[in-house]
Design a protein around this motif. Structure first.
Motif, PDB file in Angstrom:
ATOM      1  N   SER A   3       0.821  -1.207   0.000  1.00 35.51           N
ATOM      2  CA  SER A   3       0.000   0.000   0.000  1.00 35.51           C
ATOM      3  C   SER A   3       0.858   1.261   0.000  1.00 35.51           C
ATOM      4  O   SER A   3       0.345   2.366   0.164  1.00 35.51           O
ATOM      5  N   VAL A  96      -9.133  -0.755  -3.050  1.00 34.15           N
ATOM      6  CA  VAL A  96     -10.147  -0.646  -2.019  1.00 34.15           C
ATOM      7  C   VAL A  96     -11.482  -0.582  -2.743  1.00 34.15           C
ATOM      8  O   VAL A  96     -11.644   0.176  -3.699  1.00 34.15           O
ATOM      9  N   ASN A 173     -12.241 -13.545   4.161  1.00 33.72           N
ATOM     10  CA  ASN A 173     -11.080 -12.660   3.991  1.00 33.72           C
ATOM     11  C   ASN A 173     -10.090 -13.223   2.975  1.00 33.72           C
ATOM     12  O   ASN A 173      -8.869 -13.081   3.120  1.00 33.72           O
ATOM     13  N   TYR A 177      -7.896  -7.252  -1.008  1.00 32.82           N
ATOM     14  CA  TYR A 177      -8.395  -5.890  -1.188  1.00 32.82           C
ATOM     15  C   TYR A 177      -9.059  -5.422   0.093  1.00 32.82           C
ATOM     16  O   TYR A 177      -9.449  -6.227   0.935  1.00 32.82           O
ATOM     17  N   ARG A 178      -9.136  -4.117   0.230  1.00 32.97           N
ATOM     18  CA  ARG A 178      -9.851  -3.524   1.355  1.00 32.97           C
ATOM     19  C   ARG A 178     -11.302  -3.291   0.948  1.00 32.97           C
ATOM     20  O   ARG A 178     -11.598  -3.104  -0.229  1.00 32.97           O
ATOM     21  N   ARG A 180     -14.446  -0.769   1.827  1.00 30.90           N
ATOM     22  CA  ARG A 180     -14.881   0.457   2.490  1.00 30.90           C
ATOM     23  C   ARG A 180     -16.411   0.518   2.463  1.00 30.90           C
ATOM     24  O   ARG A 180     -17.010   0.842   1.451  1.00 30.90           O
ATOM     25  N   ASN A 209      -9.578  -5.127  10.454  1.00 30.87           N
ATOM     26  CA  ASN A 209      -8.350  -4.669   9.803  1.00 30.87           C
ATOM     27  C   ASN A 209      -8.644  -3.642   8.714  1.00 30.87           C
ATOM     28  O   ASN A 209      -7.919  -2.656   8.563  1.00 30.87           O
ATOM     29  N   ASP A 210      -9.702  -3.878   7.932  1.00 29.28           N
ATOM     30  CA  ASP A 210     -10.065  -2.920   6.895  1.00 29.28           C
ATOM     31  C   ASP A 210     -10.462  -1.588   7.504  1.00 29.28           C
ATOM     32  O   ASP A 210     -10.027  -0.521   7.046  1.00 29.28           O
ATOM     33  N   ALA A 213      -7.322   0.215   8.868  1.00 35.99           N
ATOM     34  CA  ALA A 213      -6.464   0.701   7.784  1.00 35.99           C
ATOM     35  C   ALA A 213      -7.102   1.888   7.064  1.00 35.99           C
ATOM     36  O   ALA A 213      -6.417   2.852   6.701  1.00 35.99           O
ATOM     37  N   LEU A 214      -8.408   1.835   6.868  1.00 35.65           N
ATOM     38  CA  LEU A 214      -9.097   2.919   6.175  1.00 35.65           C
ATOM     39  C   LEU A 214      -9.202   4.166   7.046  1.00 35.65           C
ATOM     40  O   LEU A 214      -9.211   5.286   6.526  1.00 35.65           O
TER      41      LEU A 214
END
Length: 332
Positions: A3, A96, A173, A177-178, A180, A209-210, A213-214
Motif C-alpha cells: 500500500s 479498495v 477474507n 483488497y480492502r 470500504r 483490519n479494513d 487501515a481505512l
C-alpha cells in the motif's frame, strides 16, 4: 508494504544476479501467497489443486514461468486465469472497494480504486483496474455468492434482498483488497457482530483490519472503528480479535497523547477497560486444570491491557503479587 508508493509488482524482470536479493522480499512472498489463496478460493480447491498437480508434473526437474502455471490452472478450471491475474502480478498495489448498499431496493453499487496507506492517490496512480472476486454473504445468505468486479464501478444485487439486513464482501477474507463500507452498512455489520451473527473469525478480522487501515488512511472517520470496537464487546472472546482491538486502542491513545485533553485519553482507556477487565477477571492469573492453550494466550493479552487501561482490580492484584515476590523472592 504493497500500500506504499515504494512497492513493486510481483512479476519483475531480472537482469542480473544482483537483482534477486532486491526482488524476493515481502511483496514477492506475502503478496504472492495472498494471490494464490485468492485464486484458489475463486476457482475452488479441487480445480486449483488439479491445476497445481498438472503444473508440477509437466515441469518436474525443469524451469517454469508464471504463464506455465496459468495455463495449467486454466486447463483444470476452464477459466481465463491469465487474464484474471494479469493486473495482480504485473501492476503495483491493490484496490479498495467502496460499498454503497440500498437495503430497501437490494441494489449494491461498488467502486474500486487503488488503496494507498497515505490516502492520497493521484489520477496517474489510480489507472489500474483489478479483477476483484467479491464473495458476498449477508444475513440471509450464509454461503458466499460468487461475483466479480471487472470495471471501475458495477451494480449487483444484495444476496437475500430485500430481507437482508447486512452484507459482507470478501468472504473468509480470501481476497487481497480492502472493503470500504458506507456508514450505514458498517453500522449494520456492527449490529450483527454485537448479536453474535457475524460469521467466522476470519471475517471479523477482515472487517476490523479494513476499518482500521481505512481510518489511518483517512477514508473513514475513526469513530467508525470505535463503533466496531463497541460492537465487538458483545462477541465471544477470540484471541486474534482482542489482539487487534488492543493494539488499535493503544495506538489511538498514543496518537492523542500530546494533542488532546486528558478526558479524551481517559475515554479511550475506559473503552479498553470495558473490553479487557472482564476478560482478565474471568480468566484469572494462574493456570487451571483443563485450560486450553488459547485460554493461556487470552490471559497474556487481557491482563496487561486491563492494567494499562487502569483497571483497579488487576492493578491491585499485580501489586500484591509483586509484594509477595519482593518479600520472598524465589530462585529461578
Amino acid at each position: 508494504a504493497d500500500s506504499l508508493r515504494s512497492s513493486h509488482p510481483v512479476q519483475v524482470t531480472i537482469k542480473g544476479s544482483a537483482d534477486i536479493d532486491q526482488v524476493f522480499d515481502s511483496i514477492t512472498y506475502y503478496k504472492g501467497c495472498s494471490l494464490i489463496r485468492m485464486l484458489s478460493a475463486h476457482l475452488g480447491t479441487d480445480a486449483f489443486m488439479a491445476g497445481i498437480r498438472a503444473y508440477l508434473n509437466a515441469h518436474a526437474y525443469a524451469s517454469a514461468t508464471t504463464s506455465d502455471l496459468w495455463v495449467a490452472l486454466e486447463t483444470a478450471s476452464g477459466q481465463p486465469v491469465a487474464e484474471l491475474m494479469r493486473s495482480w502480478t504485473t501492476c503495483v498495489g491493490y484496490p479498495v472497494v467502496s460499498v454503497d448498499a440500498d437495503f430497501e431496493t437490494g441494489e449494491l453499487r461498488l467502486t474500486q480504486n487503488r488503496f494507498l496507506h497515505s490516502g492520497h492517490v493521484t489520477p496517474e496512480e489510480d489507472s489500474t483496474l483489478w479483477w476483484v472476486p467479491l464473495g458476498m454473504v449477508s444475513s440471509e445468505s450464509a454461503h458466499p455468492v460468487s461475483a466479480v468486479l471487472h470495471d471501475r464501478s458495477g451494480s449487483f444485487v444484495i444476496p437475500g434482498s430485500p430481507a437482508a439486513t447486512w452484507i459482507k464482501l470478501n468472504y473468509n477474507n480470501a481476497g487481497l483488497y480492502r472493503v470500504r463500507y458506507s456508514r450505514d452498512a458498517l453500522r449494520r455489520l456492527a449490529s450483527a457482530a454485537a448479536s453474535g451473527n457475524l460469521m467466522c473469525t476470519a471475517d471479523a478480522v477482515g472487517i476490523l483490519n479494513d476499518a482500521i487501515a481505512l481510518a489511518i488512511s483517512g477514508h473513514v472517520p475513526t469513530s467508525a472503528v470505535l463503533d466496531m470496537v463497541t460492537a465487538f464487546q458483545e462477541r465471544q472472546p477470540e484471541f486474534v480479535v482482542l489482539q487487534i482491538l488492543g493494539l488499535f486502542l493503544e495506538s489511538l491513545h498514543q496518537t492523542w497523547a500530546d494533542r488532546s485533553p486528558p478526558a479524551v485519553r481517559e475515554h479511550i482507556r475506559a473503552l479498553a477497560r470495558s473490553l479487557f477487565a472482564s476478560q482478565a477477571a474471568a480468566l484469572g492469573w494462574t493456570h487451571r486444570p483443563g485450560d486450553s492453550p488459547m485460554v493461556a494466550r487470552l490471559r497474556v493479552i487481557s491482563i496487561p491491557r486491563a492494567a494499562w487501561a487502569g483497571d483497579a482490580q488487576v492493578i491491585a492484584q499485580a501489586l500484591e503479587y509483586f509484594e509477595q515476590f519482593y518479600s520472598a523472592p524465589t530462585e529461578p
